[in-house]
Design an enzyme around this catalytic site. Sequence first.
Site, PDB file in Angstrom:
ATOM      1  N   ARG A   1     -15.006  -6.467  -0.398  1.00 56.03           N
ATOM      2  CA  ARG A   1     -14.402  -6.071   0.887  1.00 56.03           C
ATOM      3  C   ARG A   1     -13.736  -4.692   0.734  1.00 56.03           C
ATOM      4  O   ARG A   1     -13.096  -4.402  -0.266  1.00 56.03           O
ATOM      5  CB  ARG A   1     -13.360  -7.106   1.290  1.00 56.03           C
ATOM      6  CG  ARG A   1     -12.594  -6.790   2.583  1.00 56.03           C
ATOM      7  CD  ARG A   1     -11.267  -6.127   2.313  1.00 56.03           C
ATOM      8  NE  ARG A   1     -10.456  -6.003   3.514  1.00 56.03           N
ATOM      9  CZ  ARG A   1      -9.299  -5.355   3.565  1.00 56.03           C
ATOM     10  NH1 ARG A   1      -8.823  -4.778   2.483  1.00 56.03           N
ATOM     11  NH2 ARG A   1      -8.629  -5.264   4.684  1.00 56.03           N
TER      12      ARG A   1
ATOM     13  N   THR B   1      -0.795   1.899   6.702  1.00 55.46           N
ATOM     14  CA  THR B   1      -0.868   0.625   5.991  1.00 55.46           C
ATOM     15  C   THR B   1      -0.992  -0.470   7.040  1.00 55.46           C
ATOM     16  O   THR B   1      -0.740  -0.235   8.219  1.00 55.46           O
ATOM     17  CB  THR B   1       0.388   0.419   5.117  1.00 55.46           C
ATOM     18  OG1 THR B   1       0.257  -0.829   4.412  1.00 55.46           O
ATOM     19  CG2 THR B   1       1.665   0.373   5.942  1.00 55.46           C
ATOM     20  N   GLY B   2      -1.390  -1.651   6.592  1.00 58.93           N
ATOM     21  CA  GLY B   2      -1.520  -2.760   7.534  1.00 58.93           C
ATOM     22  C   GLY B   2      -2.893  -3.396   7.442  1.00 58.93           C
ATOM     23  O   GLY B   2      -3.614  -3.208   6.450  1.00 58.93           O
TER      24      GLY B   2
ATOM     25  N   GLY C   1      -6.391  -3.759   7.498  1.00 62.33           N
ATOM     26  CA  GLY C   1      -7.439  -2.754   7.400  1.00 62.33           C
ATOM     27  C   GLY C   1      -8.557  -2.879   8.415  1.00 62.33           C
ATOM     28  O   GLY C   1      -9.063  -1.864   8.916  1.00 62.33           O
TER      29      GLY C   1
ATOM     30  N   THR D   1       0.870  -1.180   0.000  1.00 60.72           N
ATOM     31  CA  THR D   1       0.000   0.000   0.000  1.00 60.72           C
ATOM     32  C   THR D   1       0.906   1.229   0.000  1.00 60.72           C
ATOM     33  O   THR D   1       1.980   1.208   0.602  1.00 60.72           O
ATOM     34  CB  THR D   1      -0.877  -0.014   1.260  1.00 60.72           C
ATOM     35  OG1 THR D   1      -1.858  -1.019   1.104  1.00 60.72           O
ATOM     36  CG2 THR D   1      -1.554   1.325   1.514  1.00 60.72           C
TER      37      THR D   1
ATOM     38  N   GLY E   1     -11.188  -2.069   2.895  1.00 59.51           N
ATOM     39  CA  GLY E   1     -10.325  -1.943   4.070  1.00 59.51           C
ATOM     40  C   GLY E   1     -10.355  -0.540   4.642  1.00 59.51           C
ATOM     41  O   GLY E   1     -11.336   0.195   4.519  1.00 59.51           O
TER      42      GLY E   1
HETATM   43  N1  ASP Z   1      -4.539  -1.430   4.686  1.00 57.83           N
HETATM   44  C1  ASP Z   1      -4.819  -2.097   3.440  1.00 57.83           C
HETATM   45  C2  ASP Z   1      -6.127  -2.839   3.570  1.00 57.83           C
HETATM   46  O1  ASP Z   1      -6.332  -3.531   4.550  1.00 57.83           O
HETATM   47  C3  ASP Z   1      -3.766  -3.030   2.970  1.00 57.83           C
HETATM   48  C4  ASP Z   1      -2.331  -2.619   3.166  1.00 57.83           C
HETATM   49  O2  ASP Z   1      -2.056  -1.644   3.823  1.00 57.83           O
HETATM   50  O3  ASP Z   1      -1.447  -3.295   2.631  1.00 57.83           O
HETATM   51  O4  ASP Z   1      -6.919  -2.768   2.653  1.00 57.83           O
END
Ligand code: ASP
Length: 273
Positions: free
Chosen positions: A164, A186-187, A189, A136, A166
């Site tokens: 879905r 990021t992370g 979601g 991300t 996030g």
């Molecule tokens: N935060 C994003 C999600 O969960 C994914 C990511 O940050 O890699 O959609």
Amino acid sequence: MGERGASALDIVTETVAVLEAHPAFDAGRGAVLDRDGRPQLDAGIMDGPTLAWGAVANVRTVAHPVRLARALAEGDGQARLMVGEGAERYAAELGLPYVEEERLVVARERDRWEHLRAADGFHTSAAFSGEAPRGTVGCVALDADGRLAAATSTGGAPYTRPGRVGDSPIVGAGFWADGTAAVSATGWGEAIATVQLCSRAADRVAHGQAPEDAAGSALEAMRTRVRWPGATAATGGVIALDVQGRGGWAFSTPRMARGGWTPGGGTWVALDA
Ligand code: ASP
């Protein structure tokens, strides 16, 4: 901070647009694929001085979701978050570049999809604790007029249910900017949205924490508070910038690529843990 008068909003838009175009990242071309093997793109952007924001979710034919989010941030305010087909139609009305869905798909993600499809019982949260590179993208900026902005763009998490959404297009969760701080996350979601990670970190900056400490303590609050059965620990990463131009970041994922630019300080990048 913007050089030669570029606004913070321009800087975060253009930086994220470059990263969306690059296939290395999970945003735009190179995005991860959902259970149907299709990309679903999300993005959000926010202007600190006005709190105007825009976001899009589950688009597949918009070459630069961040540009559509920007158009919504600067629009008449009657729609800030748009999804799916309606968002794609609006992008076309605005004349934003169209992309064939297949053009977003790269071999790396096709292989990941095959692998996850064959694996038994994959949980979305596990995507953020393993070693597999993720991507991300986000950007925070402060311009010469003291304006902050933040933008985040993603293909979401791998192998999610179609439909879905996030945290990335959710204001306060995956992005936030106000008069005090700009933050991008990021992370995982589902966890990030639960604790409103970006506005939580910004609040901490407003209460005097340095951006790095705010990022770290907001992530720690997420880790300790979000504990759901079947999920791995709630991990993520945060970049934050305050109105004095102090930047900071923290991550609880195995790694997070990051970089920055300051007038006089030049450009730096770091890819290690
Ligand atoms: N935060 C994003 C999600 O969960 C994914 C990511 O940050 O890699 O959609």
